[in-house]
Scaffold this motif. Structure first.
Motif, short mmCIF file in Angstrom:
data_model
loop_
_atom_site.label_atom_id
_atom_site.label_comp_id
_atom_site.label_asym_id
_atom_site.label_seq_id
_atom_site.Cartn_x
_atom_site.Cartn_y
_atom_site.Cartn_z
N MET A 195 0.92 -1.00 -0.40
CA MET A 195 0.02 -0.15 -0.26
C MET A 195 0.60 1.35 0.19
O MET A 195 1.66 1.70 0.78
CB MET A 195 -0.65 0.00 0.79
N TRP A 196 0.44 2.14 -1.10
CA TRP A 196 1.30 3.69 -0.79
C TRP A 196 0.47 4.91 0.09
O TRP A 196 -1.12 3.97 -0.55
CB TRP A 196 1.50 4.06 -2.01
N PRO A 197 0.58 5.25 0.81
CA PRO A 197 -0.11 6.02 1.67
C PRO A 197 -1.23 6.93 0.53
O PRO A 197 -0.51 7.61 -0.32
CB PRO A 197 1.02 7.30 2.61
N HIS A 283 5.74 -0.28 -6.73
CA HIS A 283 6.28 -1.23 -6.06
C HIS A 283 7.07 -0.91 -5.28
O HIS A 283 8.34 -0.11 -5.20
CB HIS A 283 7.22 -2.20 -7.43
N GLY A 284 7.28 -1.97 -3.77
CA GLY A 284 8.20 -2.19 -2.92
C GLY A 284 8.87 -3.28 -2.63
O GLY A 284 9.50 -4.43 -2.85
N PHE A 306 12.16 -5.37 -1.17
CA PHE A 306 11.75 -6.04 -0.25
C PHE A 306 12.20 -7.27 -0.46
O PHE A 306 11.40 -7.93 -0.77
CB PHE A 306 11.37 -5.91 1.39
N ASP A 307 13.30 -7.71 -0.04
CA ASP A 307 13.75 -9.48 -0.65
C ASP A 307 13.68 -10.59 0.03
O ASP A 307 13.73 -11.47 -0.25
CB ASP A 307 15.32 -9.22 -1.54
N ALA A 316 4.97 -7.82 6.31
CA ALA A 316 6.03 -6.24 6.56
C ALA A 316 4.50 -5.24 6.56
O ALA A 316 4.14 -5.38 5.97
CB ALA A 316 6.90 -6.73 5.26
N ASP A 317 5.48 -4.16 7.23
CA ASP A 317 4.86 -2.83 6.91
C ASP A 317 5.30 -2.69 5.43
O ASP A 317 5.22 -3.11 4.31
CB ASP A 317 4.75 -1.67 7.43
N ASN A 318 4.66 -1.41 5.11
CA ASN A 318 4.76 -0.49 3.45
C ASN A 318 5.89 0.21 3.96
O ASN A 318 5.94 1.31 2.76
CB ASN A 318 3.25 -0.31 2.83
N TRP A 319 6.64 -0.33 4.56
CA TRP A 319 8.19 1.15 4.83
C TRP A 319 8.63 0.85 3.02
O TRP A 319 9.50 2.09 2.91
CB TRP A 319 9.62 0.52 5.48
#
Length: 345
Positions: A195-197, A283-284, A306-307, A316-319
């Motif tokens: 999620m993007w803010p 993408h994250g 994030f691999d 995970a959170d959306n850092w």
């Protein structure tokens, strides 16, 4: 080859975006074997799209937890054996999808070898295809057609949107934003980590209106996404407008109207690609070269990756998404809008 199977089953049960990304497999089969009859087993809302796909002849609805319920299990076995199947293609390659092929009694069941093939799938399928883990999901799924001697061409997403739905979408978009071709955005995602803010979507919508005089339409599904859409509208100063609640077929028609589509890695992104709309995607925890919008006409933005394992990335959170700033997205949209201007010239 003379012994190509005629009756085929595709076991891609979920999710919506993955089902859309599997449509080119059905198109490739029909192009190579026009008389083939394709049945598709599905357990999500993508059924709506499969029912308007001319390459799919029959759709079977599968209860999500059918393996845990004896009555559902036996009902699926009976349904799968109503007509003899020559081949099962298992692009999902999980136990729940491979078990359907196994129960169907089809002599040829093609799925992925590890690592794409997981759980019990490599043992339940009769042919396990090795696939480069660095391939985009659409290209990887095309490799399952090798045992059938089918070499796919350019991926085709064939959806016959009814004329009345297309007319409704054109009218709805125009009445909502006063422009037949706005930028359309969707703030949702299947994982919180993708999620993007929402407030950043709102800032982008305000920027589009102020800098380019382009309105924004927000598509959404479910209460959570509606709340996010409302937040976007408020942050944008009411320059962004909420679309109506839509079915997937209606959503396809609405997305076809978009000048550009902005979202994270999510089902509506794949649907936008399928109807020919250019995308800017964020993408994250996922890699755009593996699961992003297919084709060079799209633009993907990733500032951190994030691999971890799939489970780690999902929980995970959306850092990694927060690493994408508003200015990054505005720059990407400017680039894509300039492409449109050059093409129009």
């Amino acid at each position: 080859m003379s012994d190509k199977p005629y009756n085929l089953l595709i076991t891609r049960l979920s999710a919506i975006g993955d089902c859309i990304a599997t449509l080119p497999m059905a198109a490739a089969i029909k192009a190579a074997m026009p008389n083939a009859r394709i049945t598709w087993a599905v357990s999500c809302a993508a059924r709506q799209l499969l029912e308007i796909c001319p390459d799919v002849d029959r759709v079977i609805s599968v209860p999500k937890r059918y393996l845990r319920t004896p009555s559902d299990l036996m009902a699926m076995r009976r349904q799968l054996r109503e007509q003899p199947l020559d081949c099962v293609l298992d692009p999902q390659s999980l136990t729940k999808s491979a078990a359907l092929g196994w129960m169907s009694n089809a002599p040829l069941r093609i799925g992925f070898a590890k690592p794409r093939g997981r759980e019990l799938a490599p043992w339940m399928n009769t042919v396990s295809v090795d696939s480069d883990p660095e391939l985009h999901v659409i290209d990887a799924q095309a490799e399952l057609l090798r045992p059938l001697d089918i070499v796919p061409g350019k991926p085709q997403f064939n959806l016959n949107i009814p004329d009345d739905v297309s007319q409704w979408a054109q009218q709805h978009v125009m009445e909502s934003v006063g422009d037949p071709n706005p930028v359309i955005m969707n703030p949702g995602a299947g994982w919180d980590s993708k999620m993007w803010p929402a407030e950043r979507f709102g800032q982008v919508a305000a920027w589009l209106r102020n800098e380019h005089k382009i309105p924004t339409l927000i598509v959404w599904a479910g209460q959570r996404e509606r709340e996010l859409a409302e937040q976007i509208r408020q942050v944008s100063g009411d320059t962004a407008v909420l679309a109506a609640d839509t079915s997937l077929v209606q959503l396809a028609a609405v997305l076809k109207q978009a000048k550009l589509f902005l979202s994270s890695d999510t089902g509506p992104m794949h649907l936008a690609v399928a109807v020919g709309t250019r995308c800017v995607t964020l993408h994250g925890p996922t890699r755009p070269e593996l699961s992003g919008p297919y084709g060079p006409e799209h633009l993907s933005i990733q500032k951190a990756r994030f691999d971890g394992t799939s489970r780690q990335r999902r929980s995970a959170d959306n850092w990694s998404m927060r690493a994408i700033e508003v200015v990054d997205v505005c720059a990407g949209l400017t680039q894509m809008l300039s492409r449109s201007s050059r093409a129009a010239a």
